[in-house]
Design a protein around this motif. Structure first.
Motif, mmCIF file in Angstrom:
data_model
loop_
_atom_site.group_PDB
_atom_site.id
_atom_site.type_symbol
_atom_site.label_atom_id
_atom_site.label_comp_id
_atom_site.label_asym_id
_atom_site.label_seq_id
_atom_site.Cartn_x
_atom_site.Cartn_y
_atom_site.Cartn_z
ATOM 1 N N LEU B 348 34.009 54.262 43.351
ATOM 2 C CA LEU B 348 32.939 53.302 43.637
ATOM 3 C C LEU B 348 32.083 53.022 42.409
ATOM 4 O O LEU B 348 31.750 51.874 42.119
ATOM 5 N N VAL B 349 31.720 54.063 41.681
ATOM 6 C CA VAL B 349 30.913 53.864 40.475
ATOM 7 C C VAL B 349 31.680 53.011 39.471
ATOM 8 O O VAL B 349 31.146 52.071 38.874
ATOM 9 N N ASP B 350 32.953 53.325 39.306
ATOM 10 C CA ASP B 350 33.779 52.578 38.366
ATOM 11 C C ASP B 350 33.779 51.092 38.721
ATOM 12 O O ASP B 350 33.584 50.228 37.859
ATOM 13 N N HIS B 351 33.956 50.792 39.983
ATOM 14 C CA HIS B 351 33.994 49.387 40.396
ATOM 15 C C HIS B 351 32.609 48.745 40.331
ATOM 16 O O HIS B 351 32.497 47.550 40.081
ATOM 17 N N TYR B 352 31.602 49.550 40.565
ATOM 18 C CA TYR B 352 30.243 48.996 40.464
ATOM 19 C C TYR B 352 29.947 48.573 39.019
ATOM 20 O O TYR B 352 29.462 47.475 38.765
ATOM 21 N N LEU B 353 30.273 49.446 38.078
ATOM 22 C CA LEU B 353 30.038 49.104 36.667
ATOM 23 C C LEU B 353 30.890 47.889 36.279
ATOM 24 O O LEU B 353 30.451 47.005 35.539
ATOM 25 N N MET B 354 32.110 47.860 36.780
ATOM 26 C CA MET B 354 33.014 46.738 36.515
ATOM 27 C C MET B 354 32.394 45.421 36.964
ATOM 28 O O MET B 354 32.492 44.413 36.268
ATOM 29 N N GLN B 355 31.812 45.449 38.144
ATOM 30 C CA GLN B 355 31.256 44.214 38.697
ATOM 31 C C GLN B 355 30.048 43.749 37.873
ATOM 32 O O GLN B 355 29.772 42.552 37.797
ATOM 33 N N GLN B 356 29.348 44.696 37.241
ATOM 34 C CA GLN B 356 28.184 44.347 36.416
ATOM 35 C C GLN B 356 28.541 43.360 35.317
ATOM 36 O O GLN B 356 27.738 42.549 34.892
ATOM 37 N N ARG B 357 29.771 43.471 34.815
ATOM 38 C CA ARG B 357 30.168 42.651 33.670
ATOM 39 C C ARG B 357 30.087 41.167 33.982
ATOM 40 O O ARG B 357 29.971 40.337 33.086
ATOM 41 N N MET B 358 30.199 40.843 35.258
ATOM 42 C CA MET B 358 30.210 39.444 35.677
ATOM 43 C C MET B 358 28.855 38.771 35.489
ATOM 44 O O MET B 358 28.744 37.562 35.454
ATOM 45 N N LYS B 359 27.817 39.592 35.425
ATOM 46 C CA LYS B 359 26.458 39.050 35.469
ATOM 47 C C LYS B 359 25.995 38.580 34.097
ATOM 48 O O LYS B 359 25.159 39.204 33.470
ATOM 49 N N ILE B 360 26.544 37.489 33.668
ATOM 50 C CA ILE B 360 26.129 37.014 32.352
ATOM 51 C C ILE B 360 25.100 35.881 32.502
ATOM 52 O O ILE B 360 24.960 35.301 33.542
#
Lengths: 360, 360, 360, 360
Positions: B348-360
C-alpha cells in the motif's frame, strides 16, 4: 516502472486503447536467433479473438498483427521487437450512454478518479482488448520455451458451478481445443456450453476457472524471497482482467490437510531423476521449480457487462440507469485460456533467462 | 533485480539466514519526517515471535531489532533505513541428520539444485525466519499509513476445516488479538486452538487461512495494467513462506455467480461519497482502489516440518529416513497474521508513493 | 531491464531499426492532463531531421510521427503513449558492400559478436536514426517541464578545434537557432560552418561539443547516492550515439583549481532566494539540484562514416577494403542539439516525478 | 528504485551515515560458489582508508568489515550478502558550528531542502564515507571478475595541473601502488605529492583525475541503446563524491580529430583474434565491448572542506562565517582510486551476468 511493463529480463510493455488508433507491445530482452513469424503469432491471437465461436462476443475484430522491428530475415536480432495491431474501425460508436456514467464493477469510476479524465470508448485502456498484445508477446515467449522444451497448456476447469476433476493428470489435455469451451472433459464441456448459452440468453454472464499446467520446466527457476516462481505467476495471472483468485498446487483445499499427508515424498527414478510421489507443492518448493509439473488455477469473475438495465451514478454523483447493449462475452474463460498461457509463458521465459545469469 | 528486493518506490531488501550471524533489511525510499522507534518495531516483531503462546513453536528467539541508519533524532531522514537482528545463538546445533537429505516439501532440494550448494542450518535463507525483517520493514510502512489514515487488519479465518463466516463486516476485528489463534470469533477461536493442540500432540501440522482488511485507502491506488493493486498484493502475499493461494473480493466463490448479482452497484452517500452497495470487487476495480474496504484471503499449507519419521532421499539420490525433531509450529497462521499485514502495508505504501508522482 | 528502457517513473522504451518497417517509442508514466499534439512533436523532430541544411546529411526522411495511444481529445490520459514513425523507403538499398564487413569504429563487429547475427542495413538498431524516438519522447517531457517552468537549451560550443567561451552566461542563447550550426556565437558559427563544409569536401568528418543549460529546476531533484541528478544526466547523454565525454559544472578544467577558489559561496537575494556567487557546481550539489542553472558539456567524436576507402576485415577475419558512399553527416553536433535536449528533458521529468513521492 | 541501489542483476544497496551506528551494503544476485573472505575485502577497504599516508586525511577509522549473511563455509550461497561496518566512535563531536549553516559546495543545503531535515554530523549520508561500502561490494565483484579473467586497474593521472601522458599503454601500472599518490609515473608522482603537501599546508585542496583500464573483458558486454557499457560506467563513476567529468577513449580531446584519423582500423592477429590498430573507441563500440582494453578518465574537483574561514548563510538565510577544522583530504584522488575500481567492477559484473541471459 509505471505499470505497463512486465518482466525483469524478458520485458514487455503494452500500449493502446480499445477504440484508439491501435494497440502495441514492445519486447525487450528477447535473445537473438529465435525464428518467429506473424503467422504463428496470428495463430495464437486467433484463439483469443472475438467472434471465434457462438459462446464468445460476436464483435468483429481481425486483430492483424504487424511486426515492426527486432526481426530480420525471420529471426530475432536481440533488439527490441515492436508489434502493433491497428484498430480497423476507430469510428466512435455512440458512447453517449456511458460517457458520463460509471458502469458497475467496471473501471470507469476508478480510472476517472485516478487520472481525472478517461477515454470512455469501450473501456479505453481498461478493456480486455489490451490482452491481445500479451498474447502476441506470449507467442514469442512460447517460441523460446519450445526450444528449451517447456510446454504450457491451460484449459477451462469450471464454469459457474460446473467443475471438472481437479487433478490435471486425470485429463487428456489434447482434447482441450476440441470444443469451444476449451475444457478437456467433453461431457462437462457440453454442460458448460449449455450453461453459457442459457446465461447469454438472459443477457447475463457467469464466471469460471482456468487451470494451467507447465511441464518440463527445469529444476531451479524462481528467485527467492520475493520473486518466487509462484508469486510471480500469481502477479502475472492476477493482472488479467476479471481474475479474482490464484492458487498453486493444493491451494485453498490444501489448508484442510495435515502436513503428514500434504508432504510430497521424494524418490529417485530408475533414470536417476528426482521426483515426488504426490505433487501438492504444484511443482514449486521454496519458490523454486522442482522439476515436477507446475499447476495452478485462476478464478475469473462473471463479466461486468450485462445486457440488462442497471442503476448506477454519473460523474456528478446523480443516480442514473444505463442500458446494456453491444456484443459481449457471456463467460470470459474460453477466451482467457490463451491469455493465461501467455502470462505463464512470459513468466517462465523471464525466470529462465534470470537463472542463466548464475552460470558463470 | 535478483529476488530479494520488494517494491518500486518504497523498496525493501532483506538479507540473512536462519542460523548465520543475523538478519537485516534495508528500506530505500522512505519519506523523511516519519517518527519511528525500535520499540514500536519490536512490538510488531513480538507478534511474529516464536514462543509467544502454546500453539506456536517454543523456540526461544529474542529478535532484538537495531536501527543502523536512516533515522536521526527519532525521525526518518529520507536516506536508507538499515536494520539488523543479530542471531543470538549461532552455535550450529546438530544438523547432521538433514545436512545431506532433502526434507519433503521443504526447499532443501530446490536450493541445492539452483545454487549447487546450500546453508542447511535450519533451512538457511528459505527459513521463515527471514519474514522477521519483512515485519520490521512493514512496521515502518505502517507508520506512514497511519499518517495517511489507512488501517490494515489481518486475522485467522480458517484452521484446517474450521472456518468462520467469510464477510469481514460480520466480525469485531478488535477481538482478533484477544486470543492466541488471532481469530475474531472467540468461539471458533477456541475450536481452532483445540485442533492445533491436538495436531501438535500427534507431531503433525495443519493449514489455515488469513483474511486481511485494508480500510480508508484513497481512491486511485494501483498501476494498470501489470501493477494492478490486487496483482501486486497477490505477489506480495504469495511470497510468504507456505502461502499457496490468494483471492480478492469474491475470489473463487465468485465464479459461481452471475454478473447481474456480482456487479457492485454504485451510490452516493449523503456526504457525497461514492460507495458500492455490495463489495464483491473487494475494494479494487480495474486494478485501482475504489475507496471501499479492500479485503483478501491467503491460504497457508500445513507446515512441512513434522515430528514424525519420513522417508526421502539424500544428495546422492539414495533412500533415507529422517526423524522429525526440534520445536516447530503446528500451524503457521497465528504467526502469519503480522506477516500478511506487513506485506499488505508495504504494498500500500509503495502504491501510495507511486500515485503521488501524478500530482504535478 | 534489457537496455531499451530509460527512466524510473517516466519510462520510455524505444524500438526499431534504421531500415526496418519503422521506429517507435512507448512512454509509460506520463501524468494525465498534458496537452500534446503530433504537430508539436513533429516540430522537435524536424530539428533533428536529415536534410535540414547543407551541413548535415542530405538523406531524405520525412519522419512523420503518429500517436497511437495514450492521448484522447488532445490530452494525455495517464496510460502509455505509443508513437511510431513508419520508414517510407524500406527497399533494401544495396548493402552488399558492407553486409559481411565490419566498418571501422561502427557497431558492426560488436553487434555481430554479441547477437551472433545482425540487421546490417544502415546500421540496423545501432543507427542514430533510433534517436528520433528519443526526440519524440523528449517532446512530451518538455510539455511537462513547460508546465513546471523548467527550460532546457542546448547549443554547439565546439566544432573540431573551434571553441566558444565556456560560460553559458556570456551567450545570448536565443541566437542558437539562428544559424545552421546551432551555435549562439554568430561569428564562431560561421567559422564552424566553414570547417564543416571543408571537411565534407574531403569526404571526412569532425567532432564537436554540445553544451546544455537547464534553468528553473526546483531545489531538491536527484536521488543520492547512485541516482544523483548529474550521474543520471551523464548516463542519459552518454547513451547518445558518438558521445565520448560528459562533464558538469567545472568538469575537467575544475581539477586544476583549489577548493578555496572552486567553492561556490552561498548568499540570499533580496527576495529571500538562496543563490551561489559562482556556479562551479553546475547547479548540482551532493547529486541534488540547488536551484542554480544546471549546465553540462557533451563531447561527440567525429562520425565514423567517411567517404573514403578504408581497410578493415570481414566476418571471416580476412582483410577487405570498403568504399565510403551514401549521404552522411560531416559533423554530428548540429543535429545532436535536440537529442541532448531530449535526454536532459527525460531525465529532469523523471526526477521531478520521483521527488513528488516525498510529499506525503 | 529510490537511489541507493546500483545494478540490474548484481545489485548492491548501501546504507548508513558518517556518524550513525554504522554503514552497510547488501549484494543481491551474487552467483553461488564464489570464495570470499573478510580479509580480502578488508584489504581493499584499507586502500580507501583514512590515515593510510601523509597526503590523506589523518582521521582514524578502522573500518572493520563484517559479513552478516550470504556466505557459508567461505563460499557465497547465491543468497544476499549483507555486510556492515560499525562506526567505532559515534560520540557526536561538536557540530554546533555547522549544524545550522550550509557549507559551500557541500550537500548541506540540498539535503536540507530535499528532505526538510538532515543528519548534519559529518555530512551524514552525503559523506564520502558511504563509498567504503561500494569498495566492500566491489571487492566481491572483483572476485567474480578474477574467475572470468577480467582485470581492472585505476591510477592517478593528474593532480591539479600536473598531468602524466594520457596513453595507459605508456605506463607500467604495476608501479601504481608503489607510491602514496597512486600514480604509475614515479617522477610525476613525487611532484604530485609535493603539490598536495603544499596545498594542505595552506589549508586548501586541489582536484585530480583518475584513469581506469579494464583488460580482458570479453566482446559483447553492454546493452544498447540506453545501457551501453560506457553510459553505465559513466553513471557509476559520476556517482562517486566529487566526480565532475567522465570520458571514454578519445573523450573531449577526440572532438578535434577527423574521422579518417579517429577510426580504429580492424585487423586479425595471427591467433585469429580481432583487434584494432588504434583504440580511440576506448574498447567500446556501439555501447558494446569489442575486446580491446577499456579505458576511461574521471575528473574530481577539489574537496570542498578547507581549513580556512568561509562566508556562507545559515538555515535562516543569514550571513555567517564558518571556520574550517578537523582532518580532511587535501586531494581526493589517491583514495578515489579503489572507489573507481569498485564502481567499474560492479558495472562489469552486472553486464557480464546480463550477457549470460542470451545463452539459451
Amino acid at each position: 516502472m509505471a505499470g505497463n511493463t512486465f518482466g525483469h529480463l524478458f520485458t514487455i510493455t503494452t500500449f493502446g486503447e480499445s477504440h484508439g488508433k491501435g494497440l502495441g507491445v514492445t519486447i525487450d530482452g528477447c535473445p537473438s536467433g529465435i525464428r518467429i513469424s506473424e503467422e504463428e503469432i496470428q495463430h495464437d491471437l486467433d484463439r483469443r479473438r472475438p467472434g471465434q465461436s457462438r459462446i464468445v462476443t460476436q464483435r468483429k475484430e481481425k486483430d492483424r498483427i504487424q511486426i515492426i522491428s527486432g526481426v530480420f530475415e525471420g529471426v530475432t536480432t536481440g533488439t527490441p521487437i515492436g508489434m502493433i495491431i491497428l484498430n480497423e474501425d476507430q469510428k466512435s460508436r455512440d458512447y453517449d450512454h456511458i460517457k458520463d456514467s460509471f458502469r458497475p464493477s467496471h473501471a470507469d469510476y476508478t480510472y476517472q478518479s485516478k487520472y481525472g479524465f478517461r477515454d470512455y470508448r469501450g473501456g479505453g485502456r481498461s478493456s480486455a482488448r489490451e490482452t491481445a498484445m500479451r498474447v502476441a508477446a506470449g507467442s514469442v515467449a512460447k517460441a523460446i520455451l519450445k526450444r528449451i522444451g517447456i510446454t504450457i497448456q491451460a484449459y477451462v476447469s469450471q464454469v459457474g458451478p460446473i467443475r471438472i476433476d481437479d487433478n490435471p493428470e486425470n485429463h487428456d489435455l489434447s482434447l482441450t481445443e476440441e470444443n469451444i469451451v476449451r475444457c478437456p472433459d467433453p461431457k462437462k464441456a457440453a454442460e458448460m456450453e449449455e450453461l453459457i448459452m442459457a446465461t447469454r440468453k438472459k443477457g447475463d454472464t457467469v464466471g469460471g476457472v482456468v487451470t494451467c499446467v507447465i511441464e518440463n520446466a527445469p529444476v531451479g527457476l524462481g528467485e527467492p524471497v520475493f520473486d518466487k516462481l509462484h508469486s510471480d505467476l500469481a502477479r502475472a495471472v492476477m493482472s488479467i482482467n476479471a481474475c479474482k483468485g490464484f492458487e498453486i498446487g493444493s491451494g485453498f483445499e490444501g489448508v484442510k490437510m495435515n502436513g503428514s499427508e500434504h508432504n510430497d515424498k521424494f524418490y529417485t527414478t530408475k533414470d536417476g531423476e528426482v521426483r515426488t510421489e504426490t505433487n501438492y507443492s504444484g511443482g514449486i518448493q521454496g519458490g523454486i521449480s522442482n522439476g515436477m509439473p507446475i499447476y495452478f488455477r485462476a478464478a475469473f469473475k462473471p463479466v461486468a457487462t450485462i445486457i440488462q438495465s442497471q442503476e448506477t451514478i454519473n460523474k456528478e454523483g446523480k443516480d442514473v440507469t444505463i442500458e446494456g447493449r453491444g456484443r459481449h462475452d457471456p463467460c470470459v474463460v474460453p477466451r482467457a485460456v490463451p491469455i493465461v498461457e501467455a502470462m505463464a509463458a512470459l513468466t517462465l521465459v523471464d525466470h529462465y533467462l534470470m537463472q542463466q545469469r548464475m552460470k558463470i
